[in-house]
Design a protein around this motif. Structure first.
Motif, PDB file in Angstrom:
ATOM      1  N   VAL A 209       7.708   0.620   2.262  1.00 53.43           N
ATOM      2  CA  VAL A 209       7.980   0.979   3.653  1.00 53.43           C
ATOM      3  C   VAL A 209       7.010   2.090   4.036  1.00 53.43           C
ATOM      4  O   VAL A 209       6.955   3.130   3.389  1.00 53.43           O
ATOM      5  N   ILE A 210       6.245   1.854   5.095  1.00 51.33           N
ATOM      6  CA  ILE A 210       5.283   2.840   5.580  1.00 51.33           C
ATOM      7  C   ILE A 210       5.465   2.956   7.082  1.00 51.33           C
ATOM      8  O   ILE A 210       5.407   1.963   7.802  1.00 51.33           O
ATOM      9  N   GLY A 211       5.716   4.157   7.527  1.00 48.98           N
ATOM     10  CA  GLY A 211       5.904   4.392   8.958  1.00 48.98           C
ATOM     11  C   GLY A 211       7.085   3.623   9.525  1.00 48.98           C
ATOM     12  O   GLY A 211       7.063   3.200  10.673  1.00 48.98           O
ATOM     13  N   GLY A 212       8.109   3.414   8.708  1.00 41.95           N
ATOM     14  CA  GLY A 212       9.308   2.728   9.163  1.00 41.95           C
ATOM     15  C   GLY A 212       9.199   1.206   9.161  1.00 41.95           C
ATOM     16  O   GLY A 212      10.135   0.518   9.534  1.00 41.95           O
ATOM     17  N   GLU A 213       8.043   0.694   8.722  1.00 47.39           N
ATOM     18  CA  GLU A 213       7.848  -0.758   8.667  1.00 47.39           C
ATOM     19  C   GLU A 213       7.733  -1.219   7.224  1.00 47.39           C
ATOM     20  O   GLU A 213       7.117  -0.545   6.399  1.00 47.39           O
ATOM     21  N   ILE A 214       8.317  -2.380   6.938  1.00 44.28           N
ATOM     22  CA  ILE A 214       8.186  -2.962   5.608  1.00 44.28           C
ATOM     23  C   ILE A 214       6.837  -3.658   5.531  1.00 44.28           C
ATOM     24  O   ILE A 214       6.528  -4.522   6.342  1.00 44.28           O
ATOM     25  N   ARG A 215       6.046  -3.260   4.567  1.00 42.50           N
ATOM     26  CA  ARG A 215       4.743  -3.881   4.332  1.00 42.50           C
ATOM     27  C   ARG A 215       4.857  -4.736   3.078  1.00 42.50           C
ATOM     28  O   ARG A 215       5.383  -4.292   2.067  1.00 42.50           O
ATOM     29  N   LYS A 216       4.354  -5.949   3.127  1.00 47.23           N
ATOM     30  CA  LYS A 216       4.492  -6.897   2.030  1.00 47.23           C
ATOM     31  C   LYS A 216       3.350  -6.790   1.032  1.00 47.23           C
ATOM     32  O   LYS A 216       2.252  -6.353   1.375  1.00 47.23           O
ATOM     33  N   LYS A 217       3.628  -7.229  -0.193  1.00 46.77           N
ATOM     34  CA  LYS A 217       2.611  -7.296  -1.235  1.00 46.77           C
ATOM     35  C   LYS A 217       1.440  -8.126  -0.706  1.00 46.77           C
ATOM     36  O   LYS A 217       1.636  -9.173  -0.091  1.00 46.77           O
ATOM     37  N   GLY A 218       0.231  -7.622  -0.923  1.00 46.58           N
ATOM     38  CA  GLY A 218      -0.962  -8.320  -0.471  1.00 46.58           C
ATOM     39  C   GLY A 218      -1.459  -7.885   0.896  1.00 46.58           C
ATOM     40  O   GLY A 218      -2.602  -8.159   1.249  1.00 46.58           O
ATOM     41  N   ASP A 219      -0.598  -7.208   1.681  1.00 43.27           N
ATOM     42  CA  ASP A 219      -1.031  -6.709   2.983  1.00 43.27           C
ATOM     43  C   ASP A 219      -2.163  -5.705   2.803  1.00 43.27           C
ATOM     44  O   ASP A 219      -2.158  -4.906   1.872  1.00 43.27           O
ATOM     45  N   GLU A 220      -3.137  -5.751   3.689  1.00 41.69           N
ATOM     46  CA  GLU A 220      -4.222  -4.779   3.706  1.00 41.69           C
ATOM     47  C   GLU A 220      -4.158  -3.997   5.007  1.00 41.69           C
ATOM     48  O   GLU A 220      -3.981  -4.588   6.071  1.00 41.69           O
ATOM     49  N   PHE A 221      -4.276  -2.676   4.904  1.00 38.76           N
ATOM     50  CA  PHE A 221      -4.281  -1.858   6.110  1.00 38.76           C
ATOM     51  C   PHE A 221      -4.859  -0.493   5.801  1.00 38.76           C
ATOM     52  O   PHE A 221      -4.983  -0.103   4.640  1.00 38.76           O
ATOM     53  N   GLU A 222      -5.243   0.220   6.847  1.00 36.71           N
ATOM     54  CA  GLU A 222      -5.812   1.548   6.691  1.00 36.71           C
ATOM     55  C   GLU A 222      -4.709   2.596   6.639  1.00 36.71           C
ATOM     56  O   GLU A 222      -3.763   2.539   7.427  1.00 36.71           O
ATOM     57  N   VAL A 223      -4.861   3.513   5.696  1.00 36.74           N
ATOM     58  CA  VAL A 223      -3.921   4.621   5.556  1.00 36.74           C
ATOM     59  C   VAL A 223      -4.713   5.908   5.410  1.00 36.74           C
ATOM     60  O   VAL A 223      -5.910   5.880   5.126  1.00 36.74           O
ATOM     61  N   SER A 224      -4.025   7.021   5.571  1.00 34.67           N
ATOM     62  CA  SER A 224      -4.687   8.306   5.378  1.00 34.67           C
ATOM     63  C   SER A 224      -5.093   8.456   3.915  1.00 34.67           C
ATOM     64  O   SER A 224      -4.546   7.803   3.023  1.00 34.67           O
ATOM     65  N   HIS A 225      -6.042   9.322   3.689  1.00 37.86           N
ATOM     66  CA  HIS A 225      -6.519   9.588   2.335  1.00 37.86           C
ATOM     67  C   HIS A 225      -5.364  10.021   1.428  1.00 37.86           C
ATOM     68  O   HIS A 225      -5.251   9.567   0.291  1.00 37.86           O
ATOM     69  N   GLU A 226      -4.495  10.876   1.950  1.00 40.20           N
ATOM     70  CA  GLU A 226      -3.368  11.381   1.160  1.00 40.20           C
ATOM     71  C   GLU A 226      -2.398  10.259   0.778  1.00 40.20           C
ATOM     72  O   GLU A 226      -1.947  10.177  -0.368  1.00 40.20           O
ATOM     73  N   LEU A 227      -2.088   9.384   1.722  1.00 37.19           N
ATOM     74  CA  LEU A 227      -1.185   8.273   1.434  1.00 37.19           C
ATOM     75  C   LEU A 227      -1.836   7.304   0.458  1.00 37.19           C
ATOM     76  O   LEU A 227      -1.177   6.774  -0.439  1.00 37.19           O
ATOM     77  N   ALA A 228      -3.128   7.086   0.604  1.00 37.26           N
ATOM     78  CA  ALA A 228      -3.845   6.206  -0.320  1.00 37.26           C
ATOM     79  C   ALA A 228      -3.742   6.744  -1.743  1.00 37.26           C
ATOM     80  O   ALA A 228      -3.459   5.989  -2.681  1.00 37.26           O
ATOM     81  N   GLN A 229      -3.941   8.041  -1.904  1.00 40.47           N
ATOM     82  CA  GLN A 229      -3.829   8.640  -3.236  1.00 40.47           C
ATOM     83  C   GLN A 229      -2.422   8.443  -3.797  1.00 40.47           C
ATOM     84  O   GLN A 229      -2.259   8.124  -4.975  1.00 40.47           O
ATOM     85  N   ASP A 230      -1.406   8.628  -2.967  1.00 41.88           N
ATOM     86  CA  ASP A 230      -0.023   8.456  -3.412  1.00 41.88           C
ATOM     87  C   ASP A 230       0.237   7.008  -3.829  1.00 41.88           C
ATOM     88  O   ASP A 230       0.840   6.754  -4.873  1.00 41.88           O
ATOM     89  N   LEU A 231      -0.207   6.058  -3.025  1.00 43.73           N
ATOM     90  CA  LEU A 231      -0.001   4.643  -3.347  1.00 43.73           C
ATOM     91  C   LEU A 231      -0.731   4.263  -4.629  1.00 43.73           C
ATOM     92  O   LEU A 231      -0.185   3.535  -5.474  1.00 43.73           O
ATOM     93  N   LEU A 232      -1.947   4.750  -4.802  1.00 43.79           N
ATOM     94  CA  LEU A 232      -2.702   4.467  -6.017  1.00 43.79           C
ATOM     95  C   LEU A 232      -2.019   5.075  -7.240  1.00 43.79           C
ATOM     96  O   LEU A 232      -1.882   4.430  -8.278  1.00 43.79           O
ATOM     97  N   ARG A 233      -1.568   6.321  -7.090  1.00 41.07           N
ATOM     98  CA  ARG A 233      -0.917   7.021  -8.206  1.00 41.07           C
ATOM     99  C   ARG A 233       0.339   6.292  -8.647  1.00 41.07           C
ATOM    100  O   ARG A 233       0.632   6.188  -9.830  1.00 41.07           O
TER     101      ARG A 233
END
Length: 98
Positions: free
Chosen positions: A14-38
């Motif tokens: 869930v990102i920004g109150g929306e459910i994002r599915k496996k395989g979805d591609e989208f732009e996120v902030s650098h900080e969120l990208a680091q969190d998702l990768l971690r």
């Protein structure tokens, strides 16, 4: 302007109150990208129109660098130091851009 990163999800989140599915591609902030990768919830997508998609490798932790190195095809990244990982990832990236 805040840097953004193109991420492909490896599981539903869930990102920004929306459910994002496996395989979805989208732009996120650098900080969120680091969190998702971690957390193993996403991978970086190569390509992009401009430098906004660049990540400062020096700010990534070793597990994130290992994941990126695997994506770039670096052999046996688990045995490399952080400095060696950054060097190898940079070399591969420069070769891809040439």
């Amino acid at each position: 302007m805040k840097k953004t990163v193109l991420i492909a999800l490896t599981s539903a989140v869930v990102i920004g109150g929306e459910i994002r599915k496996k395989g979805d591609e989208f732009e996120v902030s650098h900080e969120l990208a680091q969190d998702l990768l971690r957390r193993g919830r996403g991978t970086m997508v190569e390509g992009g129109e401009d430098d906004e998609h660049e990540i400062d490798l020096a700010k990534l932790k070793k597990p994130q660098l290992i994941e990126l190195a695997i994506e770039y095809g670096v052999e046996n990244p688990e045995s490399l130091t952080v400095a060696q990982l950054i060097e190898k990832i940079t070399e591969v990236n420069e070769a891809l851009e040439a």
